[in-house]
Design a protein around this motif. Structure first.
Motif, PDB file in Angstrom:
ATOM      1  N   TRP A  49     -11.170   9.460  33.301  1.00 37.80           N
ATOM      2  CA  TRP A  49     -10.708  10.843  32.671  1.00 37.80           C
ATOM      3  C   TRP A  49      -8.934  10.702  32.764  1.00 37.80           C
ATOM      4  O   TRP A  49      -8.164  11.613  32.180  1.00 37.80           O
ATOM      5  CB  TRP A  49     -11.162  11.987  33.172  1.00 37.80           C
ATOM      6  CG  TRP A  49     -12.618  12.203  32.507  1.00 37.80           C
ATOM      7  CD1 TRP A  49     -13.872  11.740  33.067  1.00 37.80           C
ATOM      8  CD2 TRP A  49     -12.850  12.718  31.193  1.00 37.80           C
ATOM      9  NE1 TRP A  49     -14.714  12.146  32.139  1.00 37.80           N
ATOM     10  CE2 TRP A  49     -14.400  12.601  30.957  1.00 37.80           C
ATOM     11  CE3 TRP A  49     -12.117  13.312  30.345  1.00 37.80           C
ATOM     12  CZ2 TRP A  49     -14.861  12.896  30.036  1.00 37.80           C
ATOM     13  CZ3 TRP A  49     -13.093  13.805  28.965  1.00 37.80           C
ATOM     14  CH2 TRP A  49     -14.231  13.578  29.080  1.00 37.80           C
ATOM     15  N   THR A  62      -5.006   9.632  26.981  1.00 42.81           N
ATOM     16  CA  THR A  62      -6.248  10.477  27.232  1.00 42.81           C
ATOM     17  C   THR A  62      -6.448  11.451  26.105  1.00 42.81           C
ATOM     18  O   THR A  62      -5.859  11.384  24.901  1.00 42.81           O
ATOM     19  CB  THR A  62      -5.870  11.293  28.398  1.00 42.81           C
ATOM     20  OG1 THR A  62      -4.618  12.137  28.022  1.00 42.81           O
ATOM     21  CG2 THR A  62      -5.702  10.768  29.810  1.00 42.81           C
ATOM     22  N   GLY A  63      -7.243  12.291  26.163  1.00 44.47           N
ATOM     23  CA  GLY A  63      -7.696  13.181  25.120  1.00 44.47           C
ATOM     24  C   GLY A  63      -8.643  12.589  24.059  1.00 44.47           C
ATOM     25  O   GLY A  63      -8.826  13.336  22.920  1.00 44.47           O
ATOM     26  N   TRP A  64      -9.245  11.572  24.347  1.00 46.43           N
ATOM     27  CA  TRP A  64     -10.286  11.141  23.391  1.00 46.43           C
ATOM     28  C   TRP A  64     -11.618  12.252  23.320  1.00 46.43           C
ATOM     29  O   TRP A  64     -12.306  12.275  22.485  1.00 46.43           O
ATOM     30  CB  TRP A  64     -11.073   9.882  23.999  1.00 46.43           C
ATOM     31  CG  TRP A  64      -9.881   8.691  23.685  1.00 46.43           C
ATOM     32  CD1 TRP A  64      -8.608   8.887  23.091  1.00 46.43           C
ATOM     33  CD2 TRP A  64      -9.904   7.340  24.347  1.00 46.43           C
ATOM     34  NE1 TRP A  64      -7.914   7.504  23.138  1.00 46.43           N
ATOM     35  CE2 TRP A  64      -8.724   6.503  23.903  1.00 46.43           C
ATOM     36  CE3 TRP A  64     -10.844   6.579  24.727  1.00 46.43           C
ATOM     37  CZ2 TRP A  64      -8.465   5.423  24.144  1.00 46.43           C
ATOM     38  CZ3 TRP A  64     -10.603   5.462  25.266  1.00 46.43           C
ATOM     39  CH2 TRP A  64      -9.624   4.688  24.892  1.00 46.43           C
ATOM     40  N   GLY A  65     -12.063  12.625  24.576  1.00 46.33           N
ATOM     41  CA  GLY A  65     -13.143  13.528  24.648  1.00 46.33           C
ATOM     42  C   GLY A  65     -14.485  12.667  24.652  1.00 46.33           C
ATOM     43  O   GLY A  65     -14.384  11.440  24.411  1.00 46.33           O
ATOM     44  N   ARG A  91     -13.546   6.623  22.213  1.00 48.82           N
ATOM     45  CA  ARG A  91     -12.875   6.953  20.652  1.00 48.82           C
ATOM     46  C   ARG A  91     -13.790   5.761  19.753  1.00 48.82           C
ATOM     47  O   ARG A  91     -14.079   4.787  20.399  1.00 48.82           O
ATOM     48  CB  ARG A  91     -11.578   6.810  20.812  1.00 48.82           C
ATOM     49  CG  ARG A  91     -10.946   5.280  21.006  1.00 48.82           C
ATOM     50  CD  ARG A  91      -9.437   5.167  20.760  1.00 48.82           C
ATOM     51  NE  ARG A  91      -9.178   3.798  21.258  1.00 48.82           N
ATOM     52  CZ  ARG A  91      -7.987   3.390  21.207  1.00 48.82           C
ATOM     53  NH1 ARG A  91      -7.038   4.461  21.065  1.00 48.82           N
ATOM     54  NH2 ARG A  91      -7.593   2.082  21.620  1.00 48.82           N
ATOM     55  N   PRO A 134     -14.495   9.651  28.515  1.00 40.55           N
ATOM     56  CA  PRO A 134     -14.098   9.760  27.173  1.00 40.55           C
ATOM     57  C   PRO A 134     -14.112   8.404  26.353  1.00 40.55           C
ATOM     58  O   PRO A 134     -14.062   7.447  27.014  1.00 40.55           O
ATOM     59  CB  PRO A 134     -12.522  10.118  27.188  1.00 40.55           C
ATOM     60  CG  PRO A 134     -12.386   9.792  28.679  1.00 40.55           C
ATOM     61  CD  PRO A 134     -13.433   9.834  29.395  1.00 40.55           C
TER      62      PRO A 134
END
Length: 193
Positions: free
Chosen positions: A189, A40-43, A173, A171
């Motif tokens: 998410w 997670t954390g790609w946004g 990347r 999200p």
């Protein structure tokens, strides 16, 4: 007699314990495998990179993975050059140059601009057979969890523009590996699929 009763009671309890263990083992093996842990954390905000060269695009392909769907832009001959890009969510896809609206299916649209023309700048010959407003050649998104539609928009002033329809605003990347630009869009998410 008392020893026999104690021994019998111990045997009954041991049998019950083995039965419970066997039942638990059977239930555990019948239970579905635990969910795959996903990054997670790609946004979902715009991601960009400035190009250090413009090498022609050869192919666009896709794949579905446990945690994300992937789109790959093959740009052979890139060498040590950085492939430039801008990837962002848009309300609607408009073709560069003409401003023409290109419908893209899905709950959200990712506009992908890659600094790799779909033609050879020296000769003008096509290197990728995309046609404006049409699905990407050779890309079949049937059965994908996140990707719903992929449309070629244009190749204008050295950039190739694609509209990627996804299930929802999720999200993503972007990364370059050798002569490939890779875009992954997560299935959700959450940290598990």
């Amino acid at each position: 007699m008392r020893r026999f009763g104690t021994a019998l009671a111990a045997l009954v309890l041991a049998s019950a314990g083995l039965a419970a263990t066997a039942t638990s083992a059977t239930a555990a093996s019948a239970a579905p495998a635990s969910a795959t842990a996903c990054a997670t954390g790609w946004g979902s905000t715009t991601k960009t990179a400035t190009p250090t060269g413009y090498t022609p695009l050869k192919d666009i392909r896709t794949g579905s993975h446990a945690c994300y769907d992937r789109m790959v832009f093959d740009v052979p001959g890139t060498g040590s050059d950085r492939i430039g890009y801008t990837v962002s969510y848009v309300n609607k896809l408009y073709q560069d140059g003409s401003g023409q609206f290109i419908p893209v299916g899905g709950g959200a649209v990712l506009e992908i601009r890659v600094a790799a023309p779909s033609y050879d700048p020296e000769t003008g010959a096509a290197t990728y057979p995309g046609r404006a407003g049409k699905p990407l050649p050779g890309v079949n998104l049937t059965g994908y969890k996140t990707f719903k539609d992929a449309r070629f928009a244009t190749s204008f002033e050295g950039d190739t523009q694609i509209g990627l329809g996804v299930r929802a605003r999720l999200p993503f990347r972007v990364m370059q590996t050798g002569d490939r630009l890779v875009i992954d869009v997560a299935h959700s998410w959450s940290a598990a699929r």
